[in-house]
Design a protein around this motif. Structure first.
Motif, mmCIF file in Angstrom:
data_model
loop_
_atom_site.group_PDB
_atom_site.id
_atom_site.type_symbol
_atom_site.label_atom_id
_atom_site.label_comp_id
_atom_site.label_asym_id
_atom_site.label_seq_id
_atom_site.Cartn_x
_atom_site.Cartn_y
_atom_site.Cartn_z
ATOM 1 N N GLY A 46 23.840 0.219 21.418
ATOM 2 C CA GLY A 46 23.680 -0.041 22.849
ATOM 3 C C GLY A 46 22.735 0.918 23.545
ATOM 4 O O GLY A 46 23.171 1.864 24.201
ATOM 5 N N ASN A 182 33.877 -0.895 25.828
ATOM 6 C CA ASN A 182 33.059 -1.146 24.651
ATOM 7 C C ASN A 182 34.048 -1.232 23.484
ATOM 8 O O ASN A 182 34.815 -0.293 23.285
ATOM 9 C CB ASN A 182 32.109 0.047 24.457
ATOM 10 C CG ASN A 182 31.316 -0.005 23.176
ATOM 11 O OD1 ASN A 182 31.295 -1.007 22.488
ATOM 12 N ND2 ASN A 182 30.651 1.101 22.856
ATOM 13 N N LYS A 244 23.810 5.468 30.318
ATOM 14 C CA LYS A 244 23.801 4.022 30.530
ATOM 15 C C LYS A 244 23.373 3.697 31.963
ATOM 16 O O LYS A 244 22.574 2.785 32.184
ATOM 17 C CB LYS A 244 25.191 3.438 30.260
ATOM 18 C CG LYS A 244 25.869 3.958 29.003
ATOM 19 C CD LYS A 244 25.261 3.453 27.717
ATOM 20 C CE LYS A 244 26.126 3.868 26.531
ATOM 21 N NZ LYS A 244 25.571 3.634 25.234
ATOM 22 N N TYR A 328 28.030 -3.591 28.404
ATOM 23 C CA TYR A 328 26.888 -4.455 28.045
ATOM 24 C C TYR A 328 26.919 -4.959 26.604
ATOM 25 O O TYR A 328 25.928 -4.981 25.919
ATOM 26 C CB TYR A 328 25.545 -3.861 28.460
ATOM 27 C CG TYR A 328 25.117 -2.486 28.009
ATOM 28 C CD1 TYR A 328 25.305 -2.028 26.707
ATOM 29 C CD2 TYR A 328 24.412 -1.659 28.905
ATOM 30 C CE1 TYR A 328 24.836 -0.794 26.315
ATOM 31 C CE2 TYR A 328 23.940 -0.413 28.518
ATOM 32 C CZ TYR A 328 24.156 0.010 27.231
ATOM 33 O OH TYR A 328 23.671 1.231 26.837
ATOM 34 N N TYR A 329 28.106 -5.412 26.209
ATOM 35 C CA TYR A 329 28.283 -5.967 24.866
ATOM 36 C C TYR A 329 28.989 -7.314 24.950
ATOM 37 O O TYR A 329 29.776 -7.545 25.867
ATOM 38 C CB TYR A 329 29.145 -5.029 24.021
ATOM 39 C CG TYR A 329 28.628 -3.625 24.004
ATOM 40 C CD1 TYR A 329 27.576 -3.259 23.171
ATOM 41 C CD2 TYR A 329 29.160 -2.655 24.864
ATOM 42 C CE1 TYR A 329 27.074 -1.969 23.176
ATOM 43 C CE2 TYR A 329 28.662 -1.357 24.867
ATOM 44 C CZ TYR A 329 27.619 -1.031 24.030
ATOM 45 O OH TYR A 329 27.117 0.255 24.039
ATOM 46 N N THR A 377 24.695 -6.481 21.707
ATOM 47 C CA THR A 377 24.444 -5.832 22.999
ATOM 48 C C THR A 377 23.364 -6.586 23.762
ATOM 49 O O THR A 377 22.469 -7.185 23.166
ATOM 50 C CB THR A 377 24.050 -4.354 22.834
ATOM 51 O OG1 THR A 377 23.931 -3.790 24.150
ATOM 52 C CG2 THR A 377 22.734 -4.170 22.102
ATOM 53 N N CYS A 379 21.600 -5.021 26.471
ATOM 54 C CA CYS A 379 20.782 -4.119 27.309
ATOM 55 C C CYS A 379 19.329 -4.222 26.838
ATOM 56 O O CYS A 379 18.723 -3.229 26.436
ATOM 57 C CB CYS A 379 21.310 -2.692 27.199
ATOM 58 S SG CYS A 379 21.629 -2.126 25.531
#
Ligand code: GLN
Length: 397
Positions: A46, A182, A244, A328-329, A377, A379
């Motif tokens: 990530g 996460n 992040k 963001y997964y 992910t 991102c």
């Protein structure tokens, strides 16, 4: 007799640390290396593949030019700690003393490890929600804690309060949790926190809460800091980082917020582990923590669009997706593809299809529990999504 003369080699002494033998290399980081090796689109580890905000980069350059290039105070530059305290109070309503309650570390990874080493004694247990971010396993081993796992169950990743209660006991030193989560995308709710709070109070346990994805929230989800829940302020260690929120995962700047006595133990561990995080990057962090609300709103909006884009690609390619409410997964179910397990499917994906993802088993103690999952992910830029979509279209299900 010559004492220096070599006798027969001593063979009974283990060459390596038993602790280091008890865990493997990070699967997440390994997947990134495999992605590079096979030229695959990397949807495993990530980290954003788009630029960090110009203002934070500019602030870092200015700090270097201004010669802020020597050690900062070991527990963090004052300006940065002040900014962290202000932001925590502004966004979560928790007032903390930057002089006595914040330790700046080399990323949230070190903040978590230093915190664990600061509170764990032999025989201590830590309760860990599972699936868990893979670092928490080695964190427990290296600090000497025995983990007790409690399942978050798909599709909405809730836990059974009785199962949680059964995991706590006199040996429980802390519970470790991550919200937004996460790999599941779960965002913990107040009622869940109250259940956790009651157990922490009953068993006099700490909570270590990793809140690094606090600004990545979708569909109206709200992030609650565990420290803001009544009764938790004095027993919570809050972990966070620049990584992040400001798209600077390679800077390695994070922090731990904890009550003064706990902080002084964390600071000692931190000092002897790493001395300190990069001084000029802490100055840039101080600037970033004062970004306007608009920055965070835009970040969340852009991530929501990326989530929807990847959900579409994965669903179209035959994955069953568990829609994340935060972080963001995307955790997926891979049963439709008929592979024996997640690792063999992940290897096939990276080598033959050209897309890297993380096998679900790296988030579970027992690999069998994660064998139908794969984590992707989002991102990433549109260019990356486009390439992933083209490659995943070759998948048969
Ligand atoms: N948190 C990121 C992930 O889970 C990567 C963290 C890391 O590799 N240090 O993919």
């Amino acid at each position: 007799m010559n004492p220096a003369r070599p006798g027969p080699a001593v063979t009974t002494k283990p060459k390596l640390s038993a602790k280091a033998e008890r865990f493997t290399e990070s699967v997440i980081r390994e997947m990134t290396r495999l992605a590079l090796k096979y030229g695959a689109v990397n949807l495993s580890q990530g980290f954003p593949d788009f630029p960090a905000p110009a203002e934070i980069k500019e602030a870092a350059k200015q700090a270097i030019d201004a010669d802020l290039n020597q050690y900062a105070i070991t527990w963090g530059a004052k300006r940065f700690r002040d900014a962290i305290a202000q932001k925590f109070e502004r966004t979560q309503g928790v007032a903390v003393d930057p002089e006595r309650e914040i330790t700046v570390c080399c990323g949230s990874t070190e903040a978590m490890m230093s915190s664990m080493m600061a509170i764990i004694n032999p025989g201590d247990e830590v309760v860990v929600f599972e699936p868990f971010y893979e670092n928490y396993g080695p964190d427990a081993i290296l600090s000497g804690a025995t983990p007790r796992f409690v399942k978050l169950r798909a599709p909405d990743w809730t836990f059974d309060p009785d199962e949680l209660a059964a995991a706590f006991g006199p040996a429980t030193k802390a519970i470790i949790l991550n919200t937004p989560n996460n790999p599941t995308g779960k965002v913990f709710e107040r009622a869940e926190f109250e259940c956790i709070r009651d157990l922490c109070v009953r068993w006099n346990a700490f909570a270590i809460t990793d809140e690094i994805y606090e600004h990545m929230l979708y569909d109206g989800a709200r992030h609650i800091s565990l420290a803001s829940v009544e009764g938790m302020r004095e027993r919570t260690i809050t972990i966070n980082a620049l990584s992040k929120t400001y798209s600077v995962t390679g800077w390695r700047v994070g922090w731990a917020i904890a009550p003064p006595d706990v902080t002084s133990a964390i600071r000692k561990v931190h000092d002897f582990l790493t001395v300190g995080a990069a001084a000029p990057l802490q100055e840039a962090g101080a600037v970033a923590m004062h970004f306007s609300e608009e920055y965070y709103a835009t970040l969340a909006r852009e991530y929501a669009a990326r989530r929807d884009r990847l959900m579409g690609i994965l669903t179209g390619a035959g994955f069953r997706c568990f829609k994340p409410r935060g972080a963001y997964y995307i955790m997926t179910d891979i049963s439709a593809f008929g592979f024996p397990d997640d690792v063999s499917f992940a290897r096939y994906l990276v080598k033959d299809i050209g897309v890297a993802a993380v096998p679900g088993s790296s988030f579970y103690q027992d690999p069998a529990d994660g064998s139908t999952h794969l984590r992707f992910t989002f991102c990433k830029t549109e260019k990356t999504f486009q390439a992933a979509a083209e490659r995943l279209a070759k998948l048969k299900f």
